[in-house]
Motif scaffolding. Structure first.
Motif, PDB file in Angstrom:
ATOM      1  N   GLU A 103     -25.279  12.804  43.865  1.00 25.85           N
ATOM      2  CA  GLU A 103     -24.442  11.699  44.327  1.00 25.85           C
ATOM      3  C   GLU A 103     -23.434  11.312  43.250  1.00 25.85           C
ATOM      4  O   GLU A 103     -23.738  11.305  42.057  1.00 25.85           O
ATOM      5  N   SER A 104     -22.216  11.004  43.674  1.00 23.92           N
ATOM      6  CA  SER A 104     -21.174  10.590  42.740  1.00 23.92           C
ATOM      7  C   SER A 104     -21.167   9.070  42.594  1.00 23.92           C
ATOM      8  O   SER A 104     -21.298   8.344  43.570  1.00 23.92           O
ATOM      9  N   VAL A 105     -21.045   8.612  41.333  1.00 18.95           N
ATOM     10  CA  VAL A 105     -20.953   7.183  41.040  1.00 18.95           C
ATOM     11  C   VAL A 105     -19.618   6.927  40.351  1.00 18.95           C
ATOM     12  O   VAL A 105     -19.296   7.574  39.355  1.00 18.95           O
ATOM     13  N   THR A 109     -20.238  -0.342  35.666  1.00 16.67           N
ATOM     14  CA  THR A 109     -20.016  -1.511  34.820  1.00 16.67           C
ATOM     15  C   THR A 109     -20.276  -1.059  33.388  1.00 16.67           C
ATOM     16  O   THR A 109     -21.374  -0.574  33.074  1.00 16.67           O
ATOM     17  N   ILE A 110     -19.276  -1.204  32.530  1.00 13.85           N
ATOM     18  CA  ILE A 110     -19.382  -0.690  31.165  1.00 13.85           C
ATOM     19  C   ILE A 110     -19.612  -1.837  30.187  1.00 13.85           C
ATOM     20  O   ILE A 110     -18.904  -2.843  30.204  1.00 13.85           O
ATOM     21  N   GLN A 111     -20.620  -1.660  29.367  1.00 10.58           N
ATOM     22  CA  GLN A 111     -20.972  -2.655  28.350  1.00 10.58           C
ATOM     23  C   GLN A 111     -21.001  -1.959  26.989  1.00 10.58           C
ATOM     24  O   GLN A 111     -21.512  -0.850  26.858  1.00 10.58           O
ATOM     25  N   THR A 112     -20.465  -2.611  25.962  1.00 10.63           N
ATOM     26  CA  THR A 112     -20.507  -2.070  24.600  1.00 10.63           C
ATOM     27  C   THR A 112     -21.494  -2.874  23.776  1.00 10.63           C
ATOM     28  O   THR A 112     -21.417  -4.109  23.732  1.00 10.63           O
ATOM     29  N   LEU A 113     -22.422  -2.184  23.154  1.00  9.10           N
ATOM     30  CA  LEU A 113     -23.436  -2.857  22.342  1.00  9.10           C
ATOM     31  C   LEU A 113     -22.797  -3.438  21.084  1.00  9.10           C
ATOM     32  O   LEU A 113     -22.071  -2.738  20.365  1.00  9.10           O
ATOM     33  N   VAL A 135     -37.258   5.547  34.896  1.00  3.13           N
ATOM     34  CA  VAL A 135     -36.934   6.628  33.961  1.00  3.13           C
ATOM     35  C   VAL A 135     -36.108   7.720  34.628  1.00  3.13           C
ATOM     36  O   VAL A 135     -35.221   8.319  34.013  1.00  3.13           O
ATOM     37  N   GLY A 136     -36.362   7.988  35.888  1.00  3.53           N
ATOM     38  CA  GLY A 136     -35.648   9.056  36.587  1.00  3.53           C
ATOM     39  C   GLY A 136     -34.178   8.779  36.814  1.00  3.53           C
ATOM     40  O   GLY A 136     -33.431   9.684  37.198  1.00  3.53           O
ATOM     41  N   TYR A 137     -33.744   7.542  36.571  1.00  2.00           N
ATOM     42  CA  TYR A 137     -32.346   7.170  36.808  1.00  2.00           C
ATOM     43  C   TYR A 137     -31.690   6.621  35.546  1.00  2.00           C
ATOM     44  O   TYR A 137     -30.736   5.842  35.620  1.00  2.00           O
ATOM     45  N   ALA A 138     -32.205   7.040  34.387  1.00  2.00           N
ATOM     46  CA  ALA A 138     -31.650   6.586  33.112  1.00  2.00           C
ATOM     47  C   ALA A 138     -31.480   7.777  32.177  1.00  2.00           C
ATOM     48  O   ALA A 138     -32.401   8.585  32.018  1.00  2.00           O
ATOM     49  N   PHE A 206     -26.774   5.775  30.396  1.00  2.00           N
ATOM     50  CA  PHE A 206     -26.393   5.643  31.811  1.00  2.00           C
ATOM     51  C   PHE A 206     -27.581   5.159  32.624  1.00  2.00           C
ATOM     52  O   PHE A 206     -28.696   5.682  32.494  1.00  2.00           O
ATOM     53  N   PHE A 207     -27.331   4.194  33.496  1.00  2.00           N
ATOM     54  CA  PHE A 207     -28.359   3.658  34.381  1.00  2.00           C
ATOM     55  C   PHE A 207     -27.817   3.737  35.809  1.00  2.00           C
ATOM     56  O   PHE A 207     -26.932   2.961  36.201  1.00  2.00           O
ATOM     57  N   LEU A 208     -28.328   4.702  36.541  1.00  2.00           N
ATOM     58  CA  LEU A 208     -27.707   5.086  37.807  1.00  2.00           C
ATOM     59  C   LEU A 208     -27.925   4.076  38.935  1.00  2.00           C
ATOM     60  O   LEU A 208     -27.028   3.872  39.757  1.00  2.00           O
ATOM     61  N   LYS A 209     -29.082   3.453  39.014  1.00  2.00           N
ATOM     62  CA  LYS A 209     -29.332   2.516  40.116  1.00  2.00           C
ATOM     63  C   LYS A 209     -28.480   1.264  39.986  1.00  2.00           C
ATOM     64  O   LYS A 209     -27.919   0.774  40.978  1.00  2.00           O
ATOM     65  N   THR A 210     -28.402   0.729  38.783  1.00  2.00           N
ATOM     66  CA  THR A 210     -27.605  -0.480  38.579  1.00  2.00           C
ATOM     67  C   THR A 210     -26.156  -0.147  38.232  1.00  2.00           C
ATOM     68  O   THR A 210     -25.340  -1.054  38.046  1.00  2.00           O
ATOM     69  N   ARG A 211     -25.860   1.155  38.116  1.00  2.00           N
ATOM     70  CA  ARG A 211     -24.499   1.645  37.871  1.00  2.00           C
ATOM     71  C   ARG A 211     -23.893   1.036  36.597  1.00  2.00           C
ATOM     72  O   ARG A 211     -22.787   0.495  36.608  1.00  2.00           O
TER      73      ARG A 211
END
Length: 217
Positions: A103-105, A109-113, A135-138, A206-211
């Protein structure tokens, strides 16, 4: 004819190797063994390079590692050898390439630490995101292949920051000359945290569920 015979011999060799060692290697990978330790434990002799390749392909197939940016929609290819028989009962091997799409995302939402954040701060933040995604989506990015070829001294510095088991895991994989994305399982998380503590990590999570994308370093 010579070419066909060579192809058959290569396919037969691959099939024999797969039958004798493939399953054992994948089981040992899943049990947390590094390439070096797998080579030492195999009953059927296999070269280090060949075991490396098998381990890498298994990690790709399981999506533990991705050669493309998570959520890019790109697929991955895996190769299988299928044994077939003609009407006279003679066996032959056919090479089959299987491609899986993802699936394409696009709406990340981009966050800088904040660079002032401690390793404990990062760990707590990552745990919160793992709880939300699983874990499967990170995934966490690693540049080991790029560093090895472009900045070998930096690569060695990064390795020296890792604990023994982590170092053996990283050094044993045939990293491609590009950014690679590793599932944020216990292994990936531990390597990320160890590098961050040593001031040697720069990349993205990358966190795919929360995009969400977390830029670190």
């Amino acid at each position: 004819m010579m070419g066909e015979n060579r192809y058959f011999q290569e396919a037969l060799s691959d099939f024999t190797y797969e039958t004798a060692s493939g399953g054992a290697i994948r089981h040992l990978v899943d049990s947390g063994y590094t390439v070096r330790r797998i080579v030492e434990r195999l009953d059927f002799p296999a070269s280090y390079d060949r075991v490396q390749k098998t381990v890498w392909e298994h990690l790709l197939r399981q999506k533990t590692i991705l050669p493309e940016r998570p959520g890019s929609g790109g697929g991955k290819e895996s190769v299988r050898y299928v044994r077939e028989y003609d009407r006279y009962g003679k066996a032959s091997f056919r090479r089959v390439v299987v491609k899986e799409d993802e699936e394409s995302v696009t709406d990340w939402t981009i966050q800088t630490l904040d660079s002032r954040k401690t390793a404990d701060d990062l760990f707590i933040l990552l745990q919160d995101k793992l709880d939300a995604n699983g874990v499967g989506y990170a995934y966490v990015s690693f540049d080991f292949g790029l560093m090895l070829r472009m900045e070998p001294e930096r690569y060695e510095t990064m390795l020296s920051a890792l604990e023994k088991q982590q170092k053996e895991y990283v050094a044993g994989l045939p990293w491609e000359e590009q950014r690679i994305y590793h599932k944020m399982n216990a292994c990936g998380m531990d390597i990320l945290m160890q590098l961050y503590r040593a001031g040697q990590y720069q990349g993205e999570c990358f966190f795919l569920k929360t995009r969400e994308i977390l830029q670190v370093g």
